[in-house]
Design an enzyme around this catalytic site. Structure first.
Site, PDB file in Angstrom:
ATOM      1  N   ARG A  26      38.163   5.198  15.627  1.00 25.37           N
ATOM      2  CA  ARG A  26      38.177   5.195  14.358  1.00 25.37           C
ATOM      3  C   ARG A  26      39.317   4.681  13.568  1.00 25.37           C
ATOM      4  O   ARG A  26      40.342   4.779  14.214  1.00 25.37           O
ATOM      5  CB  ARG A  26      37.684   6.519  13.699  1.00 25.37           C
ATOM      6  CG  ARG A  26      36.525   7.249  13.967  1.00 25.37           C
ATOM      7  CD  ARG A  26      36.706   8.641  13.330  1.00 25.37           C
ATOM      8  NE  ARG A  26      35.200   9.166  13.709  1.00 25.37           N
ATOM      9  CZ  ARG A  26      35.245  10.103  15.005  1.00 25.37           C
ATOM     10  NH1 ARG A  26      36.231  10.333  15.608  1.00 25.37           N
ATOM     11  NH2 ARG A  26      33.825  10.687  15.334  1.00 25.37           N
ATOM     12  N   LYS A  51      38.271  13.150  13.624  1.00 30.71           N
ATOM     13  CA  LYS A  51      37.539  13.640  12.684  1.00 30.71           C
ATOM     14  C   LYS A  51      37.078  14.959  13.066  1.00 30.71           C
ATOM     15  O   LYS A  51      36.718  15.448  14.205  1.00 30.71           O
ATOM     16  CB  LYS A  51      36.172  12.600  12.788  1.00 30.71           C
ATOM     17  CG  LYS A  51      35.232  12.923  11.469  1.00 30.71           C
ATOM     18  CD  LYS A  51      34.125  12.091  11.591  1.00 30.71           C
ATOM     19  CE  LYS A  51      33.255  12.175  10.523  1.00 30.71           C
ATOM     20  NZ  LYS A  51      32.113  11.385  10.411  1.00 30.71           N
ATOM     21  N   HIS A 122      35.177  -0.398  11.477  1.00 33.31           N
ATOM     22  CA  HIS A 122      34.244   0.373  11.977  1.00 33.31           C
ATOM     23  C   HIS A 122      33.128  -0.930  13.077  1.00 33.31           C
ATOM     24  O   HIS A 122      32.755  -0.267  13.946  1.00 33.31           O
ATOM     25  CB  HIS A 122      33.265   0.962  10.964  1.00 33.31           C
ATOM     26  CG  HIS A 122      32.830   2.430  11.433  1.00 33.31           C
ATOM     27  ND1 HIS A 122      33.449   3.378  11.900  1.00 33.31           N
ATOM     28  CD2 HIS A 122      31.699   2.532  11.572  1.00 33.31           C
ATOM     29  CE1 HIS A 122      32.892   4.161  12.077  1.00 33.31           C
ATOM     30  NE2 HIS A 122      31.504   3.973  11.983  1.00 33.31           N
ATOM     31  N   ARG A 125      34.218  -0.456  16.565  1.00 39.88           N
ATOM     32  CA  ARG A 125      33.810   0.793  17.288  1.00 39.88           C
ATOM     33  C   ARG A 125      32.276   0.658  17.601  1.00 39.88           C
ATOM     34  O   ARG A 125      31.890   1.100  18.628  1.00 39.88           O
ATOM     35  CB  ARG A 125      33.991   2.045  16.083  1.00 39.88           C
ATOM     36  CG  ARG A 125      33.690   3.286  16.746  1.00 39.88           C
ATOM     37  CD  ARG A 125      34.220   4.472  15.562  1.00 39.88           C
ATOM     38  NE  ARG A 125      33.439   5.715  15.827  1.00 39.88           N
ATOM     39  CZ  ARG A 125      34.008   6.627  16.635  1.00 39.88           C
ATOM     40  NH1 ARG A 125      35.080   6.477  17.340  1.00 39.88           N
ATOM     41  NH2 ARG A 125      33.333   7.837  16.451  1.00 39.88           N
ATOM     42  N   HIS A 148      31.869  12.315  19.417  1.00 39.05           N
ATOM     43  CA  HIS A 148      30.596  12.622  18.567  1.00 39.05           C
ATOM     44  C   HIS A 148      30.276  14.205  19.078  1.00 39.05           C
ATOM     45  O   HIS A 148      30.077  14.342  20.541  1.00 39.05           O
ATOM     46  CB  HIS A 148      29.365  11.850  18.747  1.00 39.05           C
ATOM     47  CG  HIS A 148      29.576  10.494  17.944  1.00 39.05           C
ATOM     48  ND1 HIS A 148      28.939   9.550  18.362  1.00 39.05           N
ATOM     49  CD2 HIS A 148      30.462  10.360  16.770  1.00 39.05           C
ATOM     50  CE1 HIS A 148      29.158   8.308  17.541  1.00 39.05           C
ATOM     51  NE2 HIS A 148      30.375   9.192  16.550  1.00 39.05           N
ATOM     52  N   TYR A 157      24.950   4.561  16.417  1.00 39.81           N
ATOM     53  CA  TYR A 157      25.938   3.506  16.846  1.00 39.81           C
ATOM     54  C   TYR A 157      25.737   2.414  17.912  1.00 39.81           C
ATOM     55  O   TYR A 157      26.070   1.338  17.911  1.00 39.81           O
ATOM     56  CB  TYR A 157      27.182   4.095  17.347  1.00 39.81           C
ATOM     57  CG  TYR A 157      28.281   4.827  16.224  1.00 39.81           C
ATOM     58  CD1 TYR A 157      29.471   4.400  15.952  1.00 39.81           C
ATOM     59  CD2 TYR A 157      27.687   5.907  15.372  1.00 39.81           C
ATOM     60  CE1 TYR A 157      30.151   4.933  15.134  1.00 39.81           C
ATOM     61  CE2 TYR A 157      28.509   6.568  14.374  1.00 39.81           C
ATOM     62  CZ  TYR A 157      29.566   6.093  14.393  1.00 39.81           C
ATOM     63  OH  TYR A 157      30.576   6.494  13.410  1.00 39.81           O
TER      64      TYR A 157
END
Length: 190
Positions: A26, A51, A122, A125, A148, A157
């Site tokens: 990220r 995150k 992003h 990613r 995740h 994604y």
């Protein structure tokens, strides 16, 4: 991706964008990296408090390591890198680069490369995940690399490329091939 990285405005941004794409980080994770987060012996990048304040390891490929070494040498020569400081310092050497600055660098690189699609950090990613999926990397592995907790998030994604879709043999095609094989050999004995 190659065009975008080549058009990055300088070694620092090429390395930062290379980390975002090459390790699937990220933009905030890239910004907060420290030199000590690069584990050359184990070929890993340690993400601290990503995150959800979670720590994880990201992959460090030999090519990404070389890109980081180029930036490290230049940063040391310019006296902008401290031994245990930020890998991508901001205006103050002790502060991380602003995520907004990384966003600007991506937009500048895209414009310089003639990329007309809207891109952001992003996007790098997303591309990381998609390109791994195209290489037949298990989606569970991609999930772990992206950090995740839910597989459903990873699935969002991974945009499957047209080339991958064309490589899939549909069930009707397989059935017709099997039926043609039986016709040539004659009906099954029985």
């Amino acid at each position: 991706m190659a065009k975008l990285l080549e058009a990055a405005p300088g070694t620092k941004y090429r390395a930062a964008l290379g980390v975002a794409y090459g390790a699937g980080l990220r933009v905030s994770e890239v910004a907060h990296l420290k030199a000590d987060n690069i584990d050359i012996k184990r070929m890993l990048i340690r993400i601290e408090e990503g995150k959800g304040r979670k720590d994880r390891n990201a992959m460090l490929s030999p090519q990404l390591l070389e890109l980081l070494r180029l930036w490290w040498r230049e940063g040391k020569r310019r006296s902008v890198l401290l031994p245990h400081g930020r890998l991508f310092p901001g205006r103050s050497y002790t502060d991380p680069i602003a995520t907004r600055q990384l966003h600007r660098a991506v937009c500048e690189a895209a414009e310089a490369a003639g990329i007309r699609k809207r891109v952001s950090p992003h996007t790098l990613r997303h591309s990381f995940a998609t390109h791994l999926l195209e290489q037949d990397v298990n989606i569970r592995v991609i999930q772990v690399l992206l950090g995740h907790s839910k597989l459903e998030t990873t699935a969002l994604y991974t945009k499957v490329a047209t080339r991958t879709i064309h490589a899939v043999t549909g069930p009707l095609d397989r059935l017709m091939t099997l039926m043609q094989g039986q016709t040539r050999r004659g009906p099954p004995a029985g």
